[in-house]
Each structure stands twice: as C-alpha cells, then as structure tokens.
Design an enzyme around this catalytic site. Structure first.
Site, PDB file in Angstrom:
ATOM      1  N   SER A 173      -3.271 -13.695  -3.401  1.00 23.89           N
ATOM      2  CA  SER A 173      -3.750 -13.519  -4.766  1.00 23.89           C
ATOM      3  C   SER A 173      -3.600 -14.853  -5.517  1.00 23.89           C
ATOM      4  CB  SER A 173      -2.994 -12.384  -5.459  1.00 23.89           C
ATOM      5  OG  SER A 173      -3.604 -12.033  -6.666  1.00 23.89           O
TER       6      SER A 173
ATOM      7  N   HIS B 222      -6.838  -4.738  -3.280  1.00 25.66           N
ATOM      8  CA  HIS B 222      -6.192  -6.041  -3.425  1.00 25.66           C
ATOM      9  C   HIS B 222      -4.964  -6.172  -2.539  1.00 25.66           C
ATOM     10  CE1 HIS B 222      -5.597  -9.871  -5.204  1.00 25.66           C
ATOM     11  NE2 HIS B 222      -4.469  -9.549  -5.805  1.00 25.66           N
TER      12      HIS B 222
END
Length: 666
Positions: A527, A641
């Site tokens: 991320s 994610h």
C-alpha cells in the site's frame, strides 16, 4: 488525450488488460512455484493460518463471546459464539451463527466477512457486512441472532462503499451510493440518512449532506444508557473533520479543531491534538465535560503530553476508568486514569509487561471495568488475558509457537538519516550471526498515515524467514505514528522524501554493522509501503538485492483520479496543482531509468482492490519490462486491498514473495 503508453492497463476488467495479467501470472507461477521451496513455504504458511491452535479472538456481547473463524475446512469462515465459561476450556463449544461457505454455495456468491454490529440493548439483531471477493465495497444485511438467519424483508444496503448502523429496532443511519450526486469525489458517501423500517431507502430522511470534495459523511448513534446521543461526522479530508450533535432542534457543531480526533463518552469529551492548539502541544490528549464544550466553556485538562520519546497510541474506556496506551521508543506502556472530584487520578496498569506490543480494549464499557489485554513481540506468541482494573490479568489463551525462536534475539537500534534524525528500527537475528555481511535480510517499512509499526509475532514470517536463518528488520521511519503527529508531519507532502531517506539510512546501518550487504538485503512493503519500496527501487537501487512491492501506489500523477486516491491528497499533495513539482520527485512510475541497474523486483496486487487501483502495479511492471529491467508480476483476482480473500490465497501470495526473496538474496 493521455500520453501514458500504459494507460490501457487501468481498465480493471478490460479484456486486453486481463490477458496481460494472465500472461504474467502464468509466467510467474511457472518460475516461482516449480522449485520445492515454494511448496514448503506455502504449506508452512497455510498451516499457520489454518491452525486450530490459534487464539480465537472474541468480543463480548450480552454474556456471549463472539468470534469469526477461518481454517482449511471453512475458508470463508464461521461466525460463532460461546459462553465465557466454555471459552476458558481447551476446546470451547461453539454455536455456529453463520457459515459463509455454506451461504456462498447457496447463493452462488463469493462473500467475504466484513463484520457485524449488534442492536442494543436487546442484542438479538445484527447488521452484517459482506464483501464480494474482499473489496472495500460491501452489502449490509439484517440478521436475527436467535434464529441464526437473515431477516426476510429486513434492512438491506446494496453493494457500495458506505455503511449502516442501528438507532433503534426500526431505524438505522445509512450512508451509501444512491446514484448520481450521492458520493464524493473520493468515492465515499456524501449524504447521511435516517431510514425507517418499511420505507424505501431512496426516500430516507436526509440528516446531513456534504460537499462533493469532502472525503465522506456518516452518522451514528451512541446507545450508552443515560447518555443516548446521535452524531454526524463530516470528514473533510483524511486529517480533518467536523463532529455534529444531532438532536430534536437540529445539528450543533462540536466546537473543537477540525484536525483533532474527538471521542465522546458519557460526561466527557476527549480531544487528541494533531496540531498545536490554544497553548496545547500536538499529540496531547485533552479532556473536558461534553456539556461544557457544547456551551463554549470547557475546562480542558491534559491527560497526556508527548515528549521526544513518547507518543499516544490509543485509549479505551471502561465503566469507571480510562486506560491510555503509550509508546515509548515504540514499546508499549499502560496507564490508568480515573476521574474524581479533584481531577483525574493516575496509576500504573497492574500486570502490564515491560517490553513488546500491548493491546487493550474494554470488555463492556457500560457494565464493568474489565479489559482484554493482548501482549506479543517478534519472538513471543500472543497471549490473550482478561483483567479487572487494579487486579492481575488472567491469561485465557496463548498462541502456539510456530517456529523455534530460541536461536534468535530482538534488538532495537537507531540509524541516522540524512538530516541527522535518529530513526529507530527493530532487528530480529540469529544469536550466532557472523556479522560478515552474508545474512539474507528482509527490511520492512510503511511510513505513512501516522501508523506505527510495533513488535508483533508472525508465525508466517517465523517459518518462512527466521527459521531458515534470515534476519528480519522493521523500520520505524517518519511518516508513521511511532512518535505521534510530529513524526507523521515530518514526512507529509513535500517532506515525503524524508521517509525514503530514513529507510535508506536503516539499510546503510544494517550494512555498516556487518549484518548484511546489498546483494543479500531485500525490502518489502504494501500500500503506502508499496510506494515506499517503489522509491527504494528507483532512488536507492544500489542498496538492495531484491524488492517486493505489494498493492502499491506508484503513479503519483494519476493516483488522485483512481478509486479512493482523492482522499489522500492531504498525505501526498494534489498532482493537478503546483504540488506536482514535488510529487514527481517520489513518483516511482515517472522515475524509471532504462539505464539504471535496478535490483530484481516483484509486484503483487489484486484485481478486486477497490482502494488502491491495480493499475499502479500493472503500469509499473509494464514500464519496467519495457525498460529492460528484471520484473516479476502476479495479480490475485480476489482479495481487495488485503490482496487475498481467504487463507489459501494469503498463503500463496506470501509464498510467492518469500520464494522470490530467497531466490534472489540467498
């Protein structure tokens, strides 16, 4: 017209883009899964993730302990509950409330659990969130707990980013996608509504309507007996919001700084400052009576003030106390505060450990002074205890050891960054390390959004890396929350390169100490940490022998136009303004040099990631390939994610990363 030759890879489910993905996935699987090492790593990680000996983490509701559990037999999981007495036994008896694998089979879906919120005080209904494939977008369905079934004709929120929460049995707050104009430019709800049972969602009463450029709007009900209140939260940006009290006379702004974090509990309002305010230092925790704050006459008292080594990690309320969790040089310590006639009394937390990461959370804020206490470090499996404030904790569960940690040791060191800042990092190494620069070493970091990386046990890392003789390092670089808001602000926007300088300083310190050397040093992050490792690749290629980039941001010119990217301009800057002049200095996609000697890199992402667009990883891989660099790519079709929707996928993704690292570093 776009001049980006790889822009077509932003079409998430486009035929050409998915063909490109499938080709690279096949190539990666053929190369990395062939050797026996991959199978050993994957099976070892899967055994950790599926182990029946893991702690079943619980929450208490109405005298029941609730748990969500996944394993090899239940890959999507079981929502279940047991009694406190049964939980204390070695093999608790669980009542299954919802079997997601059975639900998926019956409905032809691929639901992933996103949580549940109970209706108080009866606790016989819940709002259950389910996500397709692990995406952030989810649905909300009303669940009847006694009958263990969804309520026919009950509350239902269609798939979208947003949420729903109880007000009472027949009323909820809801914020969701209802078509054009209902979402912000960041992709989150712009309107909060009060929805009554039996009426159309589209006609639900609007309680607040934000602006297009806001981050998100939400509303929630505080059911604390005797202190029932309704609130609206307007998130203006990632680090600024407004809180409103909603009552029969309308909306009333809680008069505190937009940048502060607010928490209302019974008589009190807590205020954690992100910036200096009214003579108080950023990072401080203040308290005043809520009614006085609303009347404009608060008497603020400082419950915590930061110093050079200490920051506030969090807090939890019990019925009569407030427990502060403080990081001192990234090691946790607990303090108990108790309100009285002469102010707030302060005492140490009985039975708290001296080293490691501490998690503390109230069992039931309304009825008791019990807290859950979790303790861990890199070599010590987690323990779960329950403690009444002032008494010694009772250990309820212990995680098993998944590897022999007796041969390793934990150390904390400090590297010196380019501007002289001391940057802490944790080092986990073999006790008999030869210090000849040959140890395969994996450096991990994040450095963003005021998130602190604290010591924690990982059976997967232990088996895949430490037990094989590797060294594991966690860098507490600027941009994170290890030293509170000042540490975070030091790497915001135009100062973002400070985080990368810190990471490089830790890498050099490892080399200078003889722990490792560039051919044996790998770096990993996901991320925002993927943006970090992308910058390590293009800015500091000579320091590393391998780079792992997971679910990353990489194209910082386009990031604010992709999925939730617009919500992060407070962190990185706005590339559609003059900010691009500094953003371009840390946009890895734009810093690729065909002539540079980059170390081998693997990029791992998910098609179903609806937070950070998979186009970042796709385009970076394509650009690196075009420039002739050594790049490996794999994209999981599910996972959101987090990169994986179940334990099997998580084990495969982790095994790909570790196989790549061992191949390149050892």
């Amino acid at each position: 017209m776009s001049t980006d030759p790889h822009a077509w890879l932003e079409d998430v489910t486009g035929t050409e883009a998915l063909e490109w993905v499938e080709q690279r996935n096949a190539r990666t699987m053929a190369r990395l899964t062939g050797p026996a090492l991959f199978g050993e790593l994957e099976s070892g990680i899967r055994e950790v993730l599926d182990s029946d000996a893991r702690i079943p983490w619980v929450t208490e509701r109405g005298g029941w302990y609730y748990n969500y559990w996944t394993d090899e037999r239940n890959p999507r999981g079981l929502w279940r509950r047991t009694t406190p007495e049964s939980y204390r036994t070695e093999n608790p008896e669980w009542e299954i409330l919802l079997d997601l694998d059975a639900l998926n089979e019956a409905e032809g879906e691929n639901w992933v659990w996103h949580g549940a919120r109970f209706l108080r005080p009866d606790l016989d209904r819940a709002l259950v969130d389910l996500s397709r494939g692990g995406a952030d977008a989810d649905v909300t369905r009303e669940f009847d707990v006694p009958s263990r079934s969804f309520v026919e004709g009950g509350f239902f929120r269609p798939e979208a980013k947003g949420g729903m929460s109880w007000i009472d049995r027949d009323t909820v707050f809801v914020a969701t996608d209802l078509g054009e104009g209902s979402m912000t430019t960041s992709g989150y709800p712009r309107i909060a509504r009060r929805w009554r049972r039996g009426t159309p969602l589209e006609s639900a009463e609007v309680v607040y309507e934000g602006r297009d450029e806001d981050l998100s709007i939400s509303a929630f009900h505080d059911p604390t007996p005797g202190y029932e209140r309704d609130f609206v939260r307007r998130a203006i940006g990632f680090y600024s919001d407004e809180l409103y009290l909603l009552d029969g006379t309308g909306l009333h702004r809680v008069p505190v700084p937009e940048s502060a974090i607010t928490d209302v509990e019974r008589d009190w309002l807590l205020l954690e400052l992100r910036e200096d305010w009214d003579g108080f230092t950023a990072g401080s925790l203040l308290v005043a009576r809520f009614d006085d704050v609303m009347a404009g006459s608060p008497d603020w008292e400082v419950l915590f003030a930061p110093d050079e080594s200490a920051s506030l990690q969090g807090w939890t309320w019990t019925q009569h106390h407030l427990v502060l969790n403080v990081l001192r040089d990234v090691v946790g310590e607990l303090t108990v505060l108790t309100p009285g006639e002469q102010g707030w009394d302060r005492s140490p937390f009985t039975g708290a450990p001296e080293f490691g990461s501490i998690g503390v959370g109230a069992v039931d804020t309304d009825t008791c002074d019990d807290v859950w206490l979790t303790v861990t470090d890199y070599l010590t499996p987690s323990t779960l205890a329950i403690a009444t404030i002032g008494s010694q904790p009772e250990v309820l569960k212990r995680s098993p050891g998944f590897f022999d940690s007796s041969a390793d040791v934990i150390e904390q060191h400090f590297a010196t960054s380019d501007d002289g800042t001391r940057v802490p990092y944790f080092l986990v190494r073999p006790k008999d390390l030869p210090f000849d620069g040959t140890a395969p070493t994996l450096l991990y970091g994040y450095g963003g959004f005021e998130i602190a990386l604290t010591p924690g046990y990982s059976g997967s890392i232990g088996r895949s890396w430490l037990a094989r003789g590797g060294v594991h390092v966690v860098a507490n670089i600027r941009g994170g929350g290890e030293y509170g808001p000042r540490w975070h602000r030091a790497a915001l926007r135009e100062n973002r390169p400070r985080a990368y300088e810190d990471m490089a300083a830790v890498a050099r310190d490892l080399i200078d100490r003889g722990i490792t050397s560039p051919p044996h040093l790998g770096v990993q992050g996901g991320s925002n940490g993927g943006l970090l490792t992308g910058n390590m690749l293009v800015r500091y290629p000579k320091l590393f022998g391998a780079v792992v980039i997971q679910v990353p941001l990489l194209d910082m010119k386009r990031y604010s136009h992709l999925l939730a990217g617009a919500s992060w301009t407070a962190e990185y800057g706005d590339p559609d303004t003059d900010d691009w002049e500094f953003i371009r200095t840390f946009s890895p996609y734009h810093l690729i040099d065909p002539e540079a000697g980059y170390p081998p890199v693997i990029l791992l992402t998910s098609t179903r990631d609806d937070r950070v667009h998979p186009g970042h990883a796709r385009k970076m891989a394509a650009a690196l390939e075009q420039a002739g660099h050594d790049v490996t790519y794999y994209e999981n079709i599910e996972g959101g994610h987090g990169g994986a929707a179940d334990n099997a996928q998580a084990a495969r993704m982790a095994a790909l990363a570790y196989s790549f690292l061992w191949e390149k570093l050892a």
